[in-house]
Structure formats: structure tokens, C-alpha cells
Design a protein around this motif. Structure first.
Motif, PDB file in Angstrom:
ATOM      1  N   UNK A 140      37.666 -36.921  -1.296  1.00 11.83           N
ATOM      2  CA  UNK A 140      36.960 -37.680  -2.322  1.00 11.83           C
ATOM      3  C   UNK A 140      36.846 -36.919  -3.642  1.00 11.83           C
ATOM      4  N   UNK A 141      36.853 -35.589  -3.596  1.00 11.00           N
ATOM      5  CA  UNK A 141      36.567 -34.778  -4.781  1.00 11.00           C
ATOM      6  C   UNK A 141      37.646 -34.915  -5.840  1.00 11.00           C
ATOM      7  N   UNK A 142      37.235 -34.737  -7.090  1.00 13.35           N
ATOM      8  CA  UNK A 142      38.185 -34.760  -8.189  1.00 13.35           C
ATOM      9  C   UNK A 142      37.528 -34.343  -9.486  1.00 13.35           C
ATOM     10  N   UNK A 143      38.351 -34.002 -10.470  1.00 17.26           N
ATOM     11  CA  UNK A 143      37.852 -33.667 -11.793  1.00 17.26           C
ATOM     12  C   UNK A 143      38.605 -34.483 -12.836  1.00 17.26           C
ATOM     13  N   UNK A 144      37.980 -34.630 -13.991  1.00 17.24           N
ATOM     14  CA  UNK A 144      38.627 -35.270 -15.130  1.00 17.24           C
ATOM     15  C   UNK A 144      38.191 -34.518 -16.379  1.00 17.24           C
ATOM     16  N   UNK A 145      39.154 -33.918 -17.074  1.00 17.08           N
ATOM     17  CA  UNK A 145      38.813 -33.117 -18.251  1.00 17.08           C
ATOM     18  C   UNK A 145      39.696 -33.537 -19.422  1.00 17.08           C
ATOM     19  N   UNK A 146      39.227 -33.257 -20.615  1.00 21.42           N
ATOM     20  CA  UNK A 146      39.985 -33.631 -21.813  1.00 21.42           C
ATOM     21  C   UNK A 146      40.527 -32.429 -22.562  1.00 21.42           C
ATOM     22  N   UNK A 147      40.136 -31.218 -22.153  1.00 18.91           N
ATOM     23  CA  UNK A 147      40.668 -30.008 -22.784  1.00 18.91           C
ATOM     24  C   UNK A 147      41.411 -29.175 -21.743  1.00 18.91           C
ATOM     25  N   UNK A 157      46.920 -20.472 -12.211  1.00 18.02           N
ATOM     26  CA  UNK A 157      47.665 -20.820 -13.406  1.00 18.02           C
ATOM     27  C   UNK A 157      48.206 -22.237 -13.420  1.00 18.02           C
ATOM     28  N   UNK A 158      47.673 -23.100 -12.570  1.00 19.78           N
ATOM     29  CA  UNK A 158      48.099 -24.498 -12.516  1.00 19.78           C
ATOM     30  C   UNK A 158      47.160 -25.332 -13.375  1.00 19.78           C
ATOM     31  N   UNK A 159      47.708 -26.276 -14.132  1.00 19.49           N
ATOM     32  CA  UNK A 159      46.880 -27.184 -14.932  1.00 19.49           C
ATOM     33  C   UNK A 159      45.744 -27.706 -14.055  1.00 19.49           C
ATOM     34  N   UNK A 160      44.519 -27.678 -14.578  1.00 18.43           N
ATOM     35  CA  UNK A 160      43.340 -27.861 -13.727  1.00 18.43           C
ATOM     36  C   UNK A 160      43.306 -29.186 -12.971  1.00 18.43           C
ATOM     37  N   UNK A 161      43.656 -30.273 -13.627  1.00 23.88           N
ATOM     38  CA  UNK A 161      43.539 -31.561 -12.942  1.00 23.88           C
ATOM     39  C   UNK A 161      44.584 -31.704 -11.832  1.00 23.88           C
ATOM     40  N   UNK A 162      45.808 -31.267 -12.087  1.00 24.52           N
ATOM     41  CA  UNK A 162      46.830 -31.286 -11.055  1.00 24.52           C
ATOM     42  C   UNK A 162      46.456 -30.319  -9.925  1.00 24.52           C
ATOM     43  N   UNK A 163      45.945 -29.143 -10.296  1.00 18.98           N
ATOM     44  CA  UNK A 163      45.578 -28.144  -9.306  1.00 18.98           C
ATOM     45  C   UNK A 163      44.400 -28.552  -8.440  1.00 18.98           C
ATOM     46  N   UNK A 164      43.402 -29.186  -9.061  1.00 20.55           N
ATOM     47  CA  UNK A 164      42.184 -29.552  -8.328  1.00 20.55           C
ATOM     48  C   UNK A 164      42.318 -30.892  -7.611  1.00 20.55           C
ATOM     49  N   UNK A 165      42.921 -31.861  -8.266  1.00 21.21           N
ATOM     50  CA  UNK A 165      42.989 -33.214  -7.710  1.00 21.21           C
ATOM     51  C   UNK A 165      44.108 -33.391  -6.699  1.00 21.21           C
ATOM     52  N   UNK A 216      29.884 -27.098   3.764  1.00 20.22           N
ATOM     53  CA  UNK A 216      30.946 -26.120   3.562  1.00 20.22           C
ATOM     54  C   UNK A 216      31.189 -25.997   2.062  1.00 20.22           C
ATOM     55  N   UNK A 217      31.221 -24.777   1.557  1.00 24.04           N
ATOM     56  CA  UNK A 217      31.489 -24.553   0.139  1.00 24.04           C
ATOM     57  C   UNK A 217      33.004 -24.669  -0.083  1.00 24.04           C
ATOM     58  N   UNK A 218      33.375 -25.526  -1.018  1.00 29.22           N
ATOM     59  CA  UNK A 218      34.793 -25.798  -1.270  1.00 29.22           C
ATOM     60  C   UNK A 218      35.017 -26.021  -2.756  1.00 29.22           C
ATOM     61  N   UNK A 219      35.791 -25.139  -3.362  1.00 34.60           N
ATOM     62  CA  UNK A 219      36.245 -25.319  -4.742  1.00 34.60           C
ATOM     63  C   UNK A 219      37.733 -25.626  -4.674  1.00 34.60           C
ATOM     64  N   UNK A 220      38.096 -26.875  -4.862  1.00 27.93           N
ATOM     65  CA  UNK A 220      39.487 -27.283  -4.716  1.00 27.93           C
ATOM     66  C   UNK A 220      40.379 -26.708  -5.817  1.00 27.93           C
ATOM     67  N   UNK A 221      39.778 -26.180  -6.863  1.00 27.41           N
ATOM     68  CA  UNK A 221      40.557 -25.555  -7.918  1.00 27.41           C
ATOM     69  C   UNK A 221      40.933 -24.120  -7.622  1.00 27.41           C
ATOM     70  N   UNK A 222      40.478 -23.587  -6.499  1.00 24.88           N
ATOM     71  CA  UNK A 222      40.789 -22.220  -6.097  1.00 24.88           C
ATOM     72  C   UNK A 222      41.420 -22.228  -4.716  1.00 24.88           C
ATOM     73  N   UNK A 223      42.655 -21.797  -4.622  1.00 23.31           N
ATOM     74  CA  UNK A 223      43.318 -21.798  -3.321  1.00 23.31           C
ATOM     75  C   UNK A 223      42.638 -20.837  -2.352  1.00 23.31           C
ATOM     76  N   UNK A 224      42.081 -19.762  -2.855  1.00 24.50           N
ATOM     77  CA  UNK A 224      41.340 -18.844  -1.989  1.00 24.50           C
ATOM     78  C   UNK A 224      40.133 -19.553  -1.384  1.00 24.50           C
TER      79      UNK A 224
END
Length: 338
Positions: free
Chosen positions: A114-121, A128-136, A84-92
Motif C-alpha cells: 500500500x505504501x507510496x510517495x509522491x514528490x515534486x522535487x 542513488x535511484x530516483x526516489x519515487x521509482x525507488x520507493x514505489x 515492523x519498521x519499513x522504509x521502502x526507499x532504503x534497500x537495507x
């Protein structure tokens, strides 16, 4: 207390899967964040080894999903696998993925976030949600709630607690509570109880030119994973559904691809032992499978054993507040009361 008190830092996930094979056999299990050479791929390969009825792999990139699915087909040809294709950073994308899962099965025995991201920028989700909070957090929050009808269906025929929601957090949660007053890390003032641990050390303290600190943002998102689990435990036990969260350990995976050498060196200082992906999957599998957890009082595991998370993650008031904020950010209410 867990079943195997001898499990620990270096226990391979393959051993855990064999030990709890009866909790896997014939079950429908979904794992997010599956890509080659990751904790996710190690998790699904270990699950596949014990004959699940249906194993659903979810992630952003179809090619990577198919690569892991092919590995499973080669090693365990009798295991049914769907992707299943799933981008947790996109609510759609999350909403479409939930529809796609429901087309594959009418029940779900185990969900592993299990999925998550870690970014420094600084980056943001399409909403419009900060990416780590939005995705994780926000993505898994929405995905889990949309799949709850399938989990509740499975719980009707499973022993209490065998239907489970497992969400991967991190020891990094200790660095920051939820910044309710500034969850997008836009520089708004926050009260002391919402501020991150000070002082941060070395590379952890360094901010991007716009003032964004990716470590604090990541820590907030990992605290959110635990508070989410606190809320789920409080409201889903009556349906026979259990929820657990965990720190998988420090593992060299694609999660760290955004880190520079200085930040990587800092992680080596605080975590001298780096697990293999197989070892990294072990605590996830204990959380998902160990029947002894049904009688234990705990929600967070480290190195295959129950542990205590930071005090700011155990506050039911904060868990309730995060739930409401999350509903606001996805534009939908989710009642777990009936």
C-alpha cells in the motif's frame, strides 16, 4: 467479474471487509504504508474488524504505527497486531524488515503493498535511484520477493488464489510508460515508446528548476506497479498465489503533502470526487479478498471492479524487462520458475 457488481465509487471498505469476512478470519496479513488517517490505516482497521489471526503493520515511523495499533487494540482487542519498521526507499531497511516479518510468522496469506510517495522535487534513495521509482517500485519489488517463501508456505494450505499480493497503483500510470533509457529522469534521450504522454496539462507540465517533473516520475513508478503484477501473475499462479493491482481513487492523505496549491487544484479538476480513507480502502480489499477474482481474467481494479489499464502496462516484454532492471538495481536475482 467481481462478486458484488453493485460496489463502486462510494462503497466503504468496512462493507467489503464484512462481505468477505471468511477470507480474513484467522489469516496472516501484512499491510505497508500504515499511518493515521491514511488508506493504510483504513485498510488495517477494516481487516482487524473481522478477526485475522495476525495483522502486521509496516511503515517508516514507529510512533505512527503505534498510534494505529492502539486504535486497533481499542476497537478490536482480540486481534493480534505486530508492527515492523519499513522504509521502502532504503534497500537495507527493506531487507531488515523482511527478516523481522519472518521472525513473527512462517506464513503470509495476504501482502498488501500500500505504501507510496509522491514528490515534486528531485530526491534519490540511498542507492542513488530516483526516489519515487525507488520507493514505489524497487522497494516493494525487493520486499515482495524476500517474503515469497512465506507466501508460498501459506499457499500450500489455502485454496488456489486465496494467497494474494496486492499492489496499489494509480490512474496516474496512464501518463508515462517505464523510461528504461532514463528511469532516473536525468534528461537522457528516450525513444518515443518510453516517453511520457504529451502534452501534459497545466500544473502537471511544470518542472523543477533542474528539469525534474515529479508527475512523470510518479506516473512511471505507478506503471511499474502494474507491470510488476503482470510478471507475478505470469509466474506465481502455478504456486496458487494470485496478484492484483488497483487505482484506489483520489483521497486526501499525506501522500499529497509535497504538492503546492496549483497542483492540488489541478487534481481537483481531473478528479472531482475525493474519497474518504474508508472508501479508498474498498478497492484494495476487493482485490485482496474477493473469491470471484480467482475465475476472472484481469489484474487491475478501479472503484471495486475490474478495469483496463493503459496499453503500455500490459506488455509482457516490458514486464520481463522491468523485472531484470529491478534485479540489477537491488543486486539480486529472483527466480519464480520453480
Amino acid at each position: 467479474m467481481t462478486t458484488h457488481q453493485d460496489y463502486g465509487l462510494k462503497t466503504p471498505g468496512s462493507e467489503v471487509a464484512r462481505a468477505f469476512a471468511e477470507r480474513i478470519r484467522g489469516k496472516t496479513i501484512l499491510v505497508t504504508g500504515v499511518s493515521p488517517k491514511s488508506i493504510g490505516s483504513a485498510t488495517v482497521l477494516n481487516l482487524a474488524s473481522q478477526g485475522p489471526g495476525l495483522l502486521i503493520l509496516a511503515s517508516r515511523t514507529e510512533a505512527r504505527l503505534r498510534e494505529v495499533a492502539a486504535q486497533i487494540a481499542e476497537k478490536y482487542p482480540d486481534t493480534r497486531v505486530e508492527i515492523v519498521i519499513l522504509d521502502l526507499g532504503s534497500q537495507q531497511s527493506v531487507r531488515q524488515a523482511a527478516v523481522d516479518v519472518a521472525a513473527l510468522t512462517d506464513k503470509l496469506d495476504i501482502l498488501i503493498n500500500n505504501a507510496g510517495v509522491m514528490v515534486t522535487s528531485r530526491k534519490a534513495t540511498p542507492e542513488g535511484i530516483e526516489q519515487q521509482f525507488g520507493t514505489n517500485h524497487i522497494g516493494p519489488f525487493l520486499f515482495t520477493n524476500l517474503l515469497l517463501p512465506l507466501l508460498r508456505k501459506a499457499a500450500e494450505s489455502n485454496p488456489p488464489g486465496a494467497t494474494r499480493i496486492v499492489s496499489l497503483s494509480s490512474a496516474g500510470h496512464r501518463l508515462s510508460p517505464i523510461r528504461f533509457s532514463d528511469y532516473n529522469l536525468e534528461g537522457k534521450p528516450v525513444p518515443p515508446e518510453e516517453d511520457h504522454v504529451k502534452p501534459l496539462q497545466g500544473a502537471f507540465a511544470k518542472c523543477a528548476p533542474d528539469g525534474y517533473n515529479g508527475i512523470v516520475a510518479y506516473a512511471q513508478s505507478k506503471t511499474a506497479n502494474i507491470l510488476f503484477t503482470v510478471y507475478l501473475q505470469k509466474h506465481l499462479t502455478k504456486f496458487g498465489i494470485a496478484a492484483y493491482t488497483l487505482h484506489p481513487g483520489t483521497i486526501q492523505t499525506d501522500l499529497s503533502r509535497d504538492q503546492n496549491d496549483e497542483l492540488t487544484a489541478q487534481f481537483y479538476k481531473v478528479a472531482p470526487y475525493w474519497k474518504t480513507p474508508d472508501e479508498g480502502s474498498a478497492t484494495t480489499l476487493v482485490a485482496a479478498l474477493d473469491p470471484a477474482l480467482d475465475d476472472a481474467k484481469g489484474l487491475y481494479l478501479v472503484d471495486c471492479q475490474l478495469a483496463e489499464p493503459a496499453p503500455h502496462t500490459r506488455d509482457s516484454i516490458s514486464a520481463d524487462r522491468l523485472w531484470k532492471l529491478s534485479e540489477d538495481l537491488v543486486g539480486e536475482k529472483f527466480s519464480l520458475r520453480g
